[in-house]
Scaffold this motif. Structure first.
Motif, short mmCIF file in Angstrom:
data_model
loop_
_atom_site.label_atom_id
_atom_site.label_comp_id
_atom_site.label_asym_id
_atom_site.label_seq_id
_atom_site.Cartn_x
_atom_site.Cartn_y
_atom_site.Cartn_z
N GLY A 1 -5.28 25.73 4.75
CA GLY A 1 -5.77 25.15 3.51
C GLY A 1 -5.19 23.76 3.32
O GLY A 1 -4.25 23.36 3.99
N ASN A 2 -5.76 23.03 2.38
CA ASN A 2 -5.33 21.67 2.07
C ASN A 2 -4.99 21.61 0.59
O ASN A 2 -5.69 22.18 -0.23
N PHE A 3 -3.89 20.90 0.29
CA PHE A 3 -3.49 20.71 -1.11
C PHE A 3 -2.85 19.35 -1.22
O PHE A 3 -1.91 19.03 -0.50
N ARG A 4 -3.39 18.52 -2.13
CA ARG A 4 -2.87 17.17 -2.38
C ARG A 4 -2.69 16.37 -1.09
O ARG A 4 -1.67 15.72 -0.88
N GLY A 5 -3.67 16.45 -0.21
CA GLY A 5 -3.66 15.65 1.01
C GLY A 5 -2.82 16.20 2.14
O GLY A 5 -2.73 15.58 3.19
N ARG A 6 -2.23 17.35 1.96
CA ARG A 6 -1.43 17.95 3.04
C ARG A 6 -2.12 19.22 3.54
O ARG A 6 -2.71 19.96 2.77
N TYR B 1 7.69 20.40 -16.33
CA TYR B 1 6.27 20.18 -16.61
C TYR B 1 5.49 21.41 -16.18
O TYR B 1 5.95 22.19 -15.35
N THR B 2 4.34 21.59 -16.79
CA THR B 2 3.46 22.72 -16.47
C THR B 2 2.13 22.19 -15.99
O THR B 2 1.60 21.22 -16.55
N GLU B 3 1.60 22.81 -14.94
CA GLU B 3 0.31 22.38 -14.41
C GLU B 3 -0.40 23.59 -13.80
O GLU B 3 0.23 24.61 -13.53
N PRO B 4 -1.72 23.46 -13.58
CA PRO B 4 -2.46 24.58 -12.97
C PRO B 4 -1.98 24.83 -11.54
O PRO B 4 -1.54 23.92 -10.85
N LEU B 5 -2.06 26.09 -11.12
CA LEU B 5 -1.78 26.41 -9.73
C LEU B 5 -2.82 25.72 -8.85
O LEU B 5 -3.94 25.47 -9.27
N GLY B 6 -2.44 25.44 -7.63
CA GLY B 6 -3.35 24.77 -6.71
C GLY B 6 -4.52 25.64 -6.29
O GLY B 6 -4.44 26.86 -6.27
N ASP B 7 -5.61 24.99 -5.96
CA ASP B 7 -6.79 25.66 -5.42
C ASP B 7 -6.89 25.25 -3.96
O ASP B 7 -7.29 24.14 -3.64
N PHE B 8 -6.49 26.12 -3.06
CA PHE B 8 -6.31 25.77 -1.66
C PHE B 8 -7.58 25.89 -0.80
O PHE B 8 -7.62 25.37 0.28
N HIS B 9 -8.59 26.59 -1.25
CA HIS B 9 -9.81 26.81 -0.46
C HIS B 9 -9.44 27.27 0.96
O HIS B 9 -9.72 26.62 1.95
N TRP B 10 -8.76 28.40 1.03
CA TRP B 10 -8.25 28.92 2.29
C TRP B 10 -9.37 29.27 3.26
O TRP B 10 -10.42 29.75 2.86
#
Length: 139
Positions: free
Chosen positions: A46-51, A16-25
């Protein structure tokens, strides 16, 4: 930018293909810097998908990339740690040797028979296939 993920499930590659994460570092002050492979690395959180993640990057290699989906810092990310310790990445070497990169793409050579099967799916479908006892292994 996008990332293509491929995972082997029951002897079939699912992709599958998806956008790269936006981590707001958030880059920490330099007192929390470390060395990785001899490079001075600053820390960013940074936070990504609750982690929650800590990324260690070096501006000595001025590219905004890193392992998996990690990106967006002003230098190469050489180490990443998730706060619970479940996920960790660390560079083990860097090479600047020129060479060819080979990617198996059956569409590029349709006349040749290939035993590789790649099934196009969504990220949600992959997460469902990885579900174990009602708990998703990866999020």
């Amino acid at each position: 930018m996008f990332v293509t993920c491929r995972i082997l499930i029951c002897r079939v590659d699912h992709e599958y293909t998806e956008p790269l994460g936006d981590f707001h570092w958030k880059i920490a002050d330099s007192s929390s810097s470390i060395k990785v492979l001899g490079y001075n690395c600053q820390v960013a959180t940074g936070n990504f998908r609750g982690r929650n993640y800590k990324a260690y990057f070096t501006e000595e290699i001025p590219v905004t990339c890193g392992p998996w989906k990690f990106n967006g810092l002003p230098g190469l990310i050489l180490k990443v740690e998730e706060s619970s310790g479940l996920f960790k990445w660390k560079a083990v070497g860097i090479s600047q040797k020129p060479g060819d990169i080979y990617i198996h793409d059956p569409k590029a050579f349709p006349s040749k028979k290939s035993s590789m099967v790649v099934k196009k799916v969504s990220r949600k479908q992959v997460m469902g296939m990885q579900n174990l006892n009602g708990r998703t292994l990866w999020d």
